[in-house]
Design an enzyme around this catalytic site. Structure first.
Site, PDB file in Angstrom:
ATOM      1  N   ARG A 295     -22.126  92.046 -34.291  1.00  0.00           N
ATOM      2  CA  ARG A 295     -21.615  92.828 -33.159  1.00  0.00           C
ATOM      3  C   ARG A 295     -22.010  94.275 -33.392  1.00  0.00           C
ATOM      4  O   ARG A 295     -22.547  94.630 -34.449  1.00  0.00           O
ATOM      5  CB  ARG A 295     -20.111  92.617 -32.911  1.00  0.00           C
ATOM      6  CG  ARG A 295     -19.262  92.250 -34.078  1.00  0.00           C
ATOM      7  CD  ARG A 295     -19.080  93.317 -35.088  1.00  0.00           C
ATOM      8  NE  ARG A 295     -18.716  94.573 -34.457  1.00  0.00           N
ATOM      9  CZ  ARG A 295     -18.894  95.755 -34.975  1.00  0.00           C
ATOM     10  NH1 ARG A 295     -19.438  95.889 -36.176  1.00  0.00           N
ATOM     11  NH2 ARG A 295     -18.547  96.848 -34.342  1.00  0.00           N
TER      12      ARG A 295
ATOM     13  N   ARG B 277     -24.139  88.697 -24.405  1.00  0.00           N
ATOM     14  CA  ARG B 277     -23.100  89.722 -24.204  1.00  0.00           C
ATOM     15  C   ARG B 277     -23.657  90.737 -23.201  1.00  0.00           C
ATOM     16  O   ARG B 277     -24.806  91.156 -23.331  1.00  0.00           O
ATOM     17  CB  ARG B 277     -22.711  90.418 -25.515  1.00  0.00           C
ATOM     18  CG  ARG B 277     -21.888  89.513 -26.438  1.00  0.00           C
ATOM     19  CD  ARG B 277     -21.252  90.278 -27.582  1.00  0.00           C
ATOM     20  NE  ARG B 277     -20.046  90.992 -27.179  1.00  0.00           N
ATOM     21  CZ  ARG B 277     -19.420  91.875 -27.963  1.00  0.00           C
ATOM     22  NH1 ARG B 277     -19.894  92.144 -29.164  1.00  0.00           N
ATOM     23  NH2 ARG B 277     -18.327  92.492 -27.537  1.00  0.00           N
TER      24      ARG B 277
ATOM     25  N   GLN C  50     -11.856  95.779 -35.296  1.00  0.00           N
ATOM     26  CA  GLN C  50     -13.107  96.165 -35.969  1.00  0.00           C
ATOM     27  C   GLN C  50     -12.920  97.404 -36.842  1.00  0.00           C
ATOM     28  O   GLN C  50     -13.622  97.579 -37.835  1.00  0.00           O
ATOM     29  CB  GLN C  50     -14.212  96.437 -34.935  1.00  0.00           C
ATOM     30  CG  GLN C  50     -14.754  95.199 -34.241  1.00  0.00           C
ATOM     31  CD  GLN C  50     -14.034  94.919 -32.945  1.00  0.00           C
ATOM     32  OE1 GLN C  50     -12.850  95.212 -32.806  1.00  0.00           O
ATOM     33  NE2 GLN C  50     -14.739  94.354 -31.989  1.00  0.00           N
TER      34      GLN C  50
ATOM     35  N   ASP D 177     -21.953 101.542 -26.462  1.00  0.00           N
ATOM     36  CA  ASP D 177     -22.711 100.322 -26.165  1.00  0.00           C
ATOM     37  C   ASP D 177     -23.708 100.524 -25.044  1.00  0.00           C
ATOM     38  O   ASP D 177     -24.692  99.797 -24.934  1.00  0.00           O
ATOM     39  CB  ASP D 177     -21.753  99.186 -25.791  1.00  0.00           C
ATOM     40  CG  ASP D 177     -21.093  98.651 -27.046  1.00  0.00           C
ATOM     41  OD1 ASP D 177     -20.130  99.293 -27.520  1.00  0.00           O
ATOM     42  OD2 ASP D 177     -21.582  97.644 -27.584  1.00  0.00           O
TER      43      ASP D 177
ATOM     44  N   LYS E 173     -16.055 100.701 -27.043  1.00  0.00           N
ATOM     45  CA  LYS E 173     -14.918  99.814 -27.283  1.00  0.00           C
ATOM     46  C   LYS E 173     -13.660 100.275 -26.545  1.00  0.00           C
ATOM     47  O   LYS E 173     -13.353 101.467 -26.484  1.00  0.00           O
ATOM     48  CB  LYS E 173     -14.671  99.752 -28.795  1.00  0.00           C
ATOM     49  CG  LYS E 173     -13.528  98.884 -29.256  1.00  0.00           C
ATOM     50  CD  LYS E 173     -13.611  97.453 -28.748  1.00  0.00           C
ATOM     51  CE  LYS E 173     -14.913  96.772 -29.075  1.00  0.00           C
ATOM     52  NZ  LYS E 173     -15.129  95.522 -28.311  1.00  0.00           N
TER      53      LYS E 173
HETATM   54  O1  MRU Z   1     -17.328  94.396 -29.439  1.00  0.00           O
HETATM   55  P1  MRU Z   1     -18.129  95.105 -30.478  1.00  0.00           P
HETATM   56  O2  MRU Z   1     -17.547  95.023 -31.844  1.00  0.00           O
HETATM   57  O3  MRU Z   1     -19.584  94.673 -30.445  1.00  0.00           O
HETATM   58  O4  MRU Z   1     -18.098  96.625 -30.047  1.00  0.00           O
HETATM   59  C1  MRU Z   1     -18.777  97.572 -30.794  1.00  0.00           C
HETATM   60  C2  MRU Z   1     -18.553  98.963 -30.337  1.00  0.00           C
HETATM   61  O5  MRU Z   1     -17.865  99.212 -29.378  1.00  0.00           O
HETATM   62  C3  MRU Z   1     -19.291 100.045 -31.056  1.00  0.00           C
HETATM   63  O6  MRU Z   1     -18.570 101.239 -31.011  1.00  0.00           O
HETATM   64  C4  MRU Z   1     -20.646 100.241 -30.371  1.00  0.00           C
HETATM   65  O7  MRU Z   1     -21.360  99.042 -30.290  1.00  0.00           O
HETATM   66  C5  MRU Z   1     -21.457 101.236 -31.078  1.00  0.00           C
HETATM   67  S1  MRU Z   1     -22.150 100.531 -32.560  1.00  0.00           S
HETATM   68  C6  MRU Z   1     -23.080 101.713 -33.281  1.00  0.00           C
END
Ligand code: MRU
Length: 366
Positions: free
Chosen positions: A53, A94, A206, A247, A258
């Site tokens: 992820r 995703r 996370q 993201d 997130k």
């Molecule tokens: O759902 P996830 O764990 O994939 O979400 C990850 C995040 O929101 C991170 O902050 C984002 O991907 C930046 S990673 C450098």
């Protein structure tokens, strides 16, 4: 980065066996398990179920997925059209992180029209190039971000700089260094006194599971806090700086990250605390103007909200929190408007969170 003295990445490719290895992040920090991805279905499962992820890492995994699709077609019985269908399946795993589509499209473009061994080799080379570029990008983000922390540290007469981060935008999310964490590693390695407030980041934690593990393994002082505590610490002068990842970021500077990032940005604004977003250029979506209206927000299973995972009697277990019948909802990203963001830390430098600021660093994308 090093874990217990060993250099490690969350993904690595075994040339001899033609297998992609990934750390199964669902089990960290309590179990360290490596999974093997041998075909496109494995890649899709690993991304969807979140063995891997974080935007840059999803991109790199998707890139190797296209390679595995090409390997499966070594006898050249698969057409470019069918290969494109495999790419679409990977991209659908995703929806929010743009890095996935960006990386898959880039590998596909590098093999379109090729066949047999040529096609396989080109796919592998492109996936590996993306992996190494992301590492280099994160390293540079660390260099630029260091200057922000160094400046705050000087202003505070070298007293502890308190940084708040949300989710995990560390090396686990990015192959190496991380985006939001890269400036922290750079500052710590150069002897600056830093402390990191780690938002636990419900529902999958996370922050509490992954960021705390990463920072701890590197020796960085950190404290895990509930998602709702950040505003309180900001009001009491205990946060000097917020750095998060993203993201997908529009060319106007709106950021999807997130769930809960938006509330941290609001609290930072109210308390006059700088709020930076760290990202490689692969996380910009050069086609989108309005993040709130246009960025697709993933909604995952409500069961992720219903249950919490942790260690119990030495075993990873899940426990139910709300009443059995209570409905739950689980949007996993939110959009922070550009107006709440102090700036972007990218591999090309730091810019304002605005169309002009971004175009100044990436004029060729205008
Ligand atoms: O759902 P996830 O764990 O994939 O979400 C990850 C995040 O929101 C991170 O902050 C984002 O991907 C930046 S990673 C450098």
């Amino acid at each position: 980065m090093k874990v217990d003295g060993m250099d490690i990445r969350p993904i690595w490719f075994d040339k001899n066996e033609q297998v992609v290895h990934v750390i199964d992040q669902r089990l960290l920090p309590h179990e360290f398990v490596v999974a093997e991805l041998r075909n496109v279905d494995h890649v899709i499962t690993a991304i969807r179920e979140m063995f891997v992820r974080g935007a840059p890492l999803i991109g790199v995994t998707g890139a190797y997925g296209v390679y595995l699709a090409a390997v499966a077609s070594a006898d050249n019985t698969i057409s470019d059209d069918d290969l494109a269908k495999e790419c679409n399946r990977i991209k659908a795993a995703r929806p929010t992180a743009i890095n996935l589509a960006w990386a898959v499209d880039r590998v596909f473009a590098s093999i379109r029209g090729k066949s047999g061994r040529d096609r396989i080799e080109a796919a592998r080379n492109e996936a590996s190039a993306i992996e190494e570029e992301e590492v280099e990008n994160c390293k540079r983000i660390g260099e630029y971000g260091f200057s922000i922390i160094d400046e705050i540290s000087s202003r505070k007469n070298r007293k502890t700089v308190n940084i708040l981060t949300h989710c995990n935008a560390g090396w686990l999310a990015c192959v190496d260094y991380g985006t939001a964490t890269a400036p922290m590693y750079a500052a710590f390695d150069r002897g600056l006194d830093i402390h990191v407030w780690v938002d636990e980041t419900r529902p999958l934690n996370q922050g509490a599971r992954l960021t705390a593990w990463e920072l701890g393994k590197h020796g960085i002082s950190h404290t895990v806090i509930t998602d709702n505590a950040g505003g309180h610490f900001m009001q009491h002068g205990l946060v000097d700086l917020v750095i998060v990842g993203t993201d997908r970021t529009t060319y106007t500077g709106d950021v999807a990250n997130k769930i809960g990032t938006y509330l941290k940005a609001l609290a930072a604004k109210d308390n006059g605390i700088p709020f930076y977003v760290a990202l490689p250029s692969s996380t910009f979506d050069w086609t989108l103007r309005d993040g709130l209206k246009e960025i697709p927000i993933e909604e995952r299973e409500p069961d992720e909200v219903r249950h919490i995972q942790g260690l119990h009697d030495g075993r990873i277990s899940n426990v139910l929190v709300p009443p059995e019948g209570s409905p739950c909802r689980n949007p996993v990203f939110d959009v922070t408007p550009a107006r709440l963001i102090t700036g972007f830390i990218t591999e090309r430098g730091i810019c304002k969170a605005s169309e002009q600021g971004i175009a100044g660093l990436f004029p060729e994308m205008k």
